[in-house]
Structures are given as structure tokens and as C-alpha cells.
Design a protein around this motif. Sequence first.
Motif, PDB file in Angstrom:
ATOM      1  N   GLY A 142      -1.750   5.645   0.296  1.00  0.00           N
ATOM      2  CA  GLY A 142      -2.127   4.277  -0.009  1.00  0.00           C
ATOM      3  C   GLY A 142      -0.945   3.482  -0.511  1.00  0.00           C
ATOM      4  N   THR A 143      -1.140   2.180  -0.680  1.00  0.00           N
ATOM      5  CA  THR A 143      -0.046   1.298  -1.077  1.00  0.00           C
ATOM      6  C   THR A 143       0.588   1.731  -2.379  1.00  0.00           C
ATOM      7  N   LEU A 144      -0.221   1.902  -3.431  1.00  0.00           N
ATOM      8  CA  LEU A 144       0.326   2.283  -4.720  1.00  0.00           C
ATOM      9  C   LEU A 144       0.760   3.731  -4.720  1.00  0.00           C
ATOM     10  N   GLY A 145       0.047   4.572  -3.977  1.00  0.00           N
ATOM     11  CA  GLY A 145       0.435   5.977  -3.904  1.00  0.00           C
ATOM     12  C   GLY A 145       1.843   6.143  -3.371  1.00  0.00           C
ATOM     13  N   ASN A 146       2.227   5.285  -2.415  1.00  0.00           N
ATOM     14  CA  ASN A 146       3.579   5.344  -1.873  1.00  0.00           C
ATOM     15  C   ASN A 146       4.612   4.868  -2.858  1.00  0.00           C
ATOM     16  N   LEU A 147       4.191   4.113  -3.872  1.00  0.00           N
ATOM     17  CA  LEU A 147       5.144   3.530  -4.802  1.00  0.00           C
ATOM     18  C   LEU A 147       5.381   4.400  -6.018  1.00  0.00           C
ATOM     19  N   ILE A 148       4.537   5.416  -6.246  1.00  0.00           N
ATOM     20  CA  ILE A 148       4.681   6.227  -7.449  1.00  0.00           C
ATOM     21  C   ILE A 148       5.905   7.118  -7.324  1.00  0.00           C
ATOM     22  N   VAL A 193       1.660  -4.747   9.351  1.00  0.00           N
ATOM     23  CA  VAL A 193       1.652  -5.787  10.373  1.00  0.00           C
ATOM     24  C   VAL A 193       1.643  -7.183   9.768  1.00  0.00           C
ATOM     25  N   ASP A 194       0.935  -7.369   8.652  1.00  0.00           N
ATOM     26  CA  ASP A 194       0.850  -8.693   8.037  1.00  0.00           C
ATOM     27  C   ASP A 194       1.701  -8.826   6.781  1.00  0.00           C
ATOM     28  N   MET A 195       2.617  -7.894   6.581  1.00  0.00           N
ATOM     29  CA  MET A 195       3.423  -7.900   5.364  1.00  0.00           C
ATOM     30  C   MET A 195       4.858  -8.319   5.667  1.00  0.00           C
ATOM     31  N   GLU A 196       5.386  -9.218   4.838  1.00  0.00           N
ATOM     32  CA  GLU A 196       6.761  -9.687   5.009  1.00  0.00           C
ATOM     33  C   GLU A 196       7.725  -8.702   4.358  1.00  0.00           C
ATOM     34  N   PRO A 197       8.877  -8.428   5.010  1.00  0.00           N
ATOM     35  CA  PRO A 197       9.849  -7.507   4.414  1.00  0.00           C
ATOM     36  C   PRO A 197      10.527  -8.050   3.168  1.00  0.00           C
ATOM     37  N   THR A 198      10.519  -9.380   3.012  1.00  0.00           N
ATOM     38  CA  THR A 198      11.092  -9.992   1.812  1.00  0.00           C
ATOM     39  C   THR A 198      10.014 -10.796   1.106  1.00  0.00           C
ATOM     40  N   ASN A 222      10.860  -6.949  -0.534  1.00  0.00           N
ATOM     41  CA  ASN A 222       9.473  -6.722  -0.913  1.00  0.00           C
ATOM     42  C   ASN A 222       9.314  -5.240  -1.272  1.00  0.00           C
ATOM     43  N   THR A 223       9.036  -4.973  -2.558  1.00  0.00           N
ATOM     44  CA  THR A 223       8.973  -3.590  -3.042  1.00  0.00           C
ATOM     45  C   THR A 223       7.921  -2.778  -2.298  1.00  0.00           C
ATOM     46  N   VAL A 224       6.744  -3.373  -2.110  1.00  0.00           N
ATOM     47  CA  VAL A 224       5.656  -2.653  -1.437  1.00  0.00           C
ATOM     48  C   VAL A 224       6.024  -2.381   0.016  1.00  0.00           C
ATOM     49  N   TYR A 225       6.582  -3.398   0.690  1.00  0.00           N
ATOM     50  CA  TYR A 225       6.980  -3.231   2.090  1.00  0.00           C
ATOM     51  C   TYR A 225       8.034  -2.136   2.220  1.00  0.00           C
ATOM     52  N   MET A 272       7.497   1.198   4.309  1.00  0.00           N
ATOM     53  CA  MET A 272       8.385   1.461   5.440  1.00  0.00           C
ATOM     54  C   MET A 272       9.086   2.809   5.277  1.00  0.00           C
ATOM     55  N   GLN A 273       9.436   3.156   4.021  1.00  0.00           N
ATOM     56  CA  GLN A 273      10.056   4.460   3.779  1.00  0.00           C
ATOM     57  C   GLN A 273       9.086   5.582   4.149  1.00  0.00           C
ATOM     58  N   SER A 274       7.823   5.425   3.780  1.00  0.00           N
ATOM     59  CA  SER A 274       6.810   6.415   4.150  1.00  0.00           C
ATOM     60  C   SER A 274       6.625   6.459   5.662  1.00  0.00           C
ATOM     61  N   TYR A 275       6.652   5.284   6.285  1.00  0.00           N
ATOM     62  CA  TYR A 275       6.485   5.206   7.736  1.00  0.00           C
ATOM     63  C   TYR A 275       7.608   5.963   8.441  1.00  0.00           C
ATOM     64  N   LEU A 276       8.851   5.747   8.007  1.00  0.00           N
ATOM     65  CA  LEU A 276       9.996   6.426   8.625  1.00  0.00           C
ATOM     66  C   LEU A 276       9.948   7.929   8.374  1.00  0.00           C
ATOM     67  N   THR A 277       9.496   8.303   7.172  1.00  0.00           N
ATOM     68  CA  THR A 277       9.364   9.732   6.861  1.00  0.00           C
ATOM     69  C   THR A 277       8.343  10.390   7.785  1.00  0.00           C
ATOM     70  N   LEU A 278       7.206   9.715   7.979  1.00  0.00           N
ATOM     71  CA  LEU A 278       6.182  10.251   8.871  1.00  0.00           C
ATOM     72  C   LEU A 278       6.677  10.322  10.310  1.00  0.00           C
ATOM     73  N   LYS A 279       7.449   9.325  10.741  1.00  0.00           N
ATOM     74  CA  LYS A 279       8.008   9.338  12.089  1.00  0.00           C
ATOM     75  C   LYS A 279       8.927  10.547  12.276  1.00  0.00           C
ATOM     76  N   ALA A 280       9.735  10.827  11.260  1.00  0.00           N
ATOM     77  CA  ALA A 280      10.631  11.988  11.329  1.00  0.00           C
ATOM     78  C   ALA A 280       9.825  13.282  11.384  1.00  0.00           C
ATOM     79  N   GLU A 281       8.750  13.359  10.579  1.00  0.00           N
ATOM     80  CA  GLU A 281       7.895  14.545  10.595  1.00  0.00           C
ATOM     81  C   GLU A 281       7.206  14.698  11.947  1.00  0.00           C
ATOM     82  N   LEU A 282       6.806  13.577  12.541  1.00  0.00           N
ATOM     83  CA  LEU A 282       6.157  13.622  13.845  1.00  0.00           C
ATOM     84  C   LEU A 282       7.108  14.156  14.907  1.00  0.00           C
ATOM     85  N   SER A 283       8.353  13.676  14.889  1.00  0.00           N
ATOM     86  CA  SER A 283       9.351  14.164  15.854  1.00  0.00           C
ATOM     87  C   SER A 283       9.595  15.658  15.682  1.00  0.00           C
ATOM     88  N   ALA A 284       9.688  16.087  14.424  1.00  0.00           N
ATOM     89  CA  ALA A 284       9.922  17.512  14.159  1.00  0.00           C
ATOM     90  C   ALA A 284       8.721  18.348  14.624  1.00  0.00           C
TER      91      ALA A 284
END
Length: 457
Positions: free
Chosen positions: A69-75, A241-246, A317-320, A324-336
Motif C-alpha cells: 500500500g501507499t504508506l506501507g511502501n513509505l515505512i 497513473v494519476d500521480m505527479e512525480p513532483t 513527490n515523496t509518495v510517488y 516508483m521504487q517499489s514498482y522498479l523493485t517488482l519489475k526486477a523481481e519479475l525479470s528474475a
Amino acid sequence: MDKSNDFLTLVKAAWHHKYLIIIVALVAGIVSFLITGLLPKEYDAITVFSVEDDSAISQYQQMLGVAAGTLGNLIPSGNGQVGTYEEILKSRVFLQKALNSIGLNLSVAEIDELRKDHIEITIRKSGAIAICVSSRDPIYAQKVAQAMADYFVSEEQHYFRNSSLKKLDFLEDQTQKNLAELEMAEQRLTEMGNEFQSTRPEEQIEMALTKIARYEVLLGETKIAINEINVQLSELDEQLVDMEPTQEIQRTVTTNPIIRSLEQQLVSLEGELAEAQAKYTDAHPVVIEIKEKIESVKKLMSDQSEEVISARVEGANTVYRALMQSYLTLKAELSASLARVNKINEMIAEEEKKLVGLPEKELEYSRALRDAKVAEELYLLMLKDLESTRVVSESESGVIRIIEPAIVPYRHARPSRAINTVVAAFLAGLISVIWAYFRDVYGPAPSQFHKSKTFTA
């Protein structure tokens, strides 16, 4: 030698005017004491919360998956991440939601002032995070501090619980699929009859079948993990999709210059109207024309904003960034994981080459036996994971605990009468000593200094 004489002269001058210096210092201290009592008081309300140790957080992340979740990714997974906490707790979006939860609806400018000048986030030696809110109203300070902590905890519990429920749904669905596959494999094995059940394959073939079964269990686990990663990626896609990076971190609001210009025009037209009405009736074309101009200016003013943003500062944007860090991590795990699937398939194909030459019926029975074994192991694995996740989803606890709720401060934090009094007395005394030195050394009557009573150390 000169420096020593200067110091001695300074001491003599101070001693010579000691009563004056003492009186000036006392008066300055008393005046400072009285003035400080009249100044507005600032109160600090403090609430403290702690984050469970890394092992607890890791356990949650393993049970619930990476995207919690959003906050879970931020802890943060450590006690040294106070910067991340400060970004979250002092972000405009978080503060607005926290304040709305207690019925406080502040404007953007008020929220910016609050988070810039009245909120301080610190980390203690124990690793606990302290939120300090300062205000002239002690009740307001307590409410804001407690609202921030409560909302942070509630969001953490909400997202972790929500994520556990999502994973629970996924595991229940996957377990049902594995159970159906197990029942089909066992039914197929039963339908083949007793013809091959007493047949024992050669040792080499049995080893190959055992390896293939083990590889297919690994293959099944990896495919389940890939399905779970794809579900998490879909959830992150929806959030990103609806979140601004800044995001805007600071804005400067100034009076709209167009409004000022229109106001000047309106004042001028009102003056012209007064002069025209003094000369003509309201039906006169000149009066009618001026009134039309006034209405036109008023309409333009109504279409303009009273204030405009003259400067804006944007930052990440801290949340974004966390999502995004979680998204990239999952992408790397998916490739592996996909690479792992390919490797396991290659190993299965290598072992299946050893089965070439077996009679068709015996080969069919061996495959049915292998499929039943694989389906059973995958079903037991998913059942165990399902039970563990169900325990987490039913738990009311989280990884954040409030260990010191905010209370209404009964004693103001600023200004400090003691500090102000001491500082004022010290500065007044110091200035008096300097004055005494220049008075006796460079004053108009230096002889008076030498006629005074001799200073004895």
C-alpha cells in the motif's frame, strides 16, 4: 605588556563604576522579566511513536508482499530514516488529511505556515520519532500533534490490513486452483487402474522422475510468485497513473495586479459618475455610459482572483518516489522470476530426455504419478501460506506504536523569562563595563579616575 595594562585598566574602570554597572544590569534584567511576561506565549505539544524493529517489518513485508500500500511502501526499514518520516509527516497532503480528520479545514497558506514554522520532527536515541507542534493555543497544539500521530498509525494499519486482505484473496483463489489440479491428478491416476501401480521403474528412471517432480514444484512456486507480482504491479499502476512525480512544496501568494488596476479604474469612474450626476440626470447619455463602464469593470473584477501565485517551488513527490521504487523493485523481481522459469524448464527438458524409450503406457503412468505429487506439494505449500496470511489479516496490530500521546501543555515553552532575564542583565552589564572603560580612559575628566579610591586586587 600593553594588553595587560589595558585589561587592568578595564578592571579598574569596572570597579570604579561597580554600583552603576550593577544597577544597570538589575534594571535591564527586571525590565526584560516584565516585558517577557507580556509577550505572547508559545506552547509545545509532543507525541512520540515508535516503529518495530527491522525483523518485525521484514516479517510483515514477507507475509504481505513488497507492495503493502501507499504508506506501507513509505515505512523505512531502520531507525536512521528520520528524513523520510519528516517528508511524510510534513507533506501538505498528509497534514491536510490529518487535520481534516479532526475537523480542521486549513487553507494551503495556513498549512504551509504550520509545517514550515510550527512542526518539528526529531528522532530520539531509542529510535522513537517525536512530533512537536508549537502554537499560542495549547489545546490546538495538542490536537494537531495527536491527529498527526493517530492518522499516521491508522493509515499504516489500514494499508497493511488492506494488503493482507488482498493477498488473502489471491491465496484463497490460488489454493482452490491447486486443490482442483490435485483432485484431477489423483482422479487421472485412479482411472489408469492397477495395471502399472505394482510396476516399479528402474532406479535411473526413478531418479529422473524425482528430479522432474522437484523442478516442477519449483516451477509452480515461481509461477505463483509471478502471478502475485503481476497483481502488485497492476495495483501500483493504478496508483501511479494519476500521480505527479513532483509536488509543490512552497508557494508565494501576492495580490493580483489586475485587481489593483481595475480598482483604480473603478475609483476613477465613480468620481466621474458623481461629477456627471451633479450636472445631468440619470437618463443622460454621459451618465448611462459611465454606469456601463462601471458595470464592465465590476464584471472583470469578479472574473479575477484576488490573489495569485507569484512564485512556486516544486520538489520530488515523496509518495510517488516510494511507489516508483517499489514498482522498479517488482519489475526486477519479475525479470528474475521469468529467467528462473526458463532455467527450470531447461532442466526439466534435460531430465525428460532420460525417459525417452519407455513404453507409452508406463511413461503415461509415470507422468500421472509425478503430476499428482507436484500438485500435492503445491497445494500444501499454498495452504500453509494461506493460514499464515489469515493470521496476519486478523491481527489488529501494526508496526507503528504510539508510546507517548500528546497532552495539553500547561507550561509555555517560549519565551523563557529566566533566559531572557539573564541575557538582558549580562548584555547590559557588559555594555556598562565597556562604557565605564571608555568613560575613564577617554572621557573629558580623566583626572577624576586617578583621584578615586585606589583599587586593590
